[in-house]
Design a protein around this motif. Sequence first.
Motif, mmCIF file in Angstrom:
data_model
loop_
_atom_site.group_PDB
_atom_site.id
_atom_site.type_symbol
_atom_site.label_atom_id
_atom_site.label_comp_id
_atom_site.label_asym_id
_atom_site.label_seq_id
_atom_site.Cartn_x
_atom_site.Cartn_y
_atom_site.Cartn_z
ATOM 1 N N ALA A 21 0.826 -1.206 0.000
ATOM 2 C CA ALA A 21 0.000 0.000 0.000
ATOM 3 C C ALA A 21 0.862 1.258 0.000
ATOM 4 N N SER A 22 1.974 1.236 0.722
ATOM 5 C CA SER A 22 2.872 2.390 0.765
ATOM 6 C C SER A 22 3.464 2.668 -0.611
ATOM 7 N N PHE A 25 0.732 4.053 -2.875
ATOM 8 C CA PHE A 25 0.425 5.448 -2.568
ATOM 9 C C PHE A 25 1.455 6.368 -3.202
ATOM 10 N N SER A 28 1.015 6.356 -7.034
ATOM 11 C CA SER A 28 -0.166 7.096 -7.498
ATOM 12 C C SER A 28 0.039 8.595 -7.379
ATOM 13 N N TYR A 29 0.660 9.036 -6.300
ATOM 14 C CA TYR A 29 0.927 10.464 -6.136
ATOM 15 C C TYR A 29 1.930 10.951 -7.179
ATOM 16 N N TRP A 46 -6.145 7.116 -10.481
ATOM 17 C CA TRP A 46 -5.002 7.293 -9.578
ATOM 18 C C TRP A 46 -5.401 8.046 -8.307
ATOM 19 N N THR A 50 -4.900 6.611 -4.506
ATOM 20 C CA THR A 50 -4.357 7.413 -3.403
ATOM 21 C C THR A 50 -5.294 7.384 -2.199
ATOM 22 N N THR A 53 -5.517 3.708 -0.568
ATOM 23 C CA THR A 53 -4.333 3.330 0.201
ATOM 24 C C THR A 53 -4.224 4.154 1.480
ATOM 25 N N TRP A 54 -4.574 5.430 1.415
ATOM 26 C CA TRP A 54 -4.582 6.252 2.634
ATOM 27 C C TRP A 54 -5.602 5.693 3.621
ATOM 28 N N THR A 85 0.645 8.067 9.362
ATOM 29 C CA THR A 85 -0.740 7.801 8.978
ATOM 30 C C THR A 85 -1.442 9.098 8.587
ATOM 31 N N PRO A 88 0.837 10.736 4.940
ATOM 32 C CA PRO A 88 1.339 9.520 4.288
ATOM 33 C C PRO A 88 2.526 9.726 3.369
ATOM 34 N N ARG A 91 5.601 8.115 4.581
ATOM 35 C CA ARG A 91 5.667 6.661 4.654
ATOM 36 C C ARG A 91 7.059 6.098 4.402
#
Length: 213
Positions: A21-22, A25, A28-29, A46, A50, A53-54, A85, A88, A91
């Motif tokens: 997930a990290s 994220f 996608s960003y 996307w 984001t 996953t957040w 958290t 993010p 991360r």
Amino acid sequence: MDRQQRLWEWERTAEPYLLLASLLFLTSYAVRVLVPGLSPGWHTFWATVTAVTWGVFIVEYLSRLLLSDDRRRFVRTRWLDLVVTVLPLLRPLRIVDMHERMQRRRDHPRLALEARVMTYAGLTSALLGFAASLAVYHDERADPHTTIRTFGDAVWWAASTLTTTGYGDATPVTTRGRVTAVALMFVGVALVGAVVGSFSSWLLRRFRQDGEG
């Protein structure tokens, strides 16, 4: 099974999914910042990645909080988990640590202490520098007074900030960009100090061994 044991089991089970997930994220960003002219469909896709996953980070943290037998102590001692958290883009401070714990549990060969610290701090610096470059480029590129006009400028700024060089040729001018810069300065000093200190310790140990030999 007591609550503490259930917490450990949950953390061990969730680690590979959190790592994935990290990475999703950050990917996608990065796509949303670096790829100009995304179609509405891809932009929505996307943006959804984001958000999802957040949401995973938030649900996972709250689950661990509920499983903890002392929630106040959990929040106090796991403060970094709460920070990454809520924010993010930080991360990377946890990505390498999660991978390291997964490798240890699988009995993979471990490096010497100094090498592990240098590897951990170096990879974390690179990932955090990349995330900070994305954030600053996203915030700065539309400002008419900016000196960070391309992603290359943002990477150059992040590298000079992480290494505490600070040439001053590329500096954030927006409020959010400057907040990101302050955070990177503090974290950069710690990470680069860990790399330099570990390398110096390794050199001293090698010279001592050579002298004794």
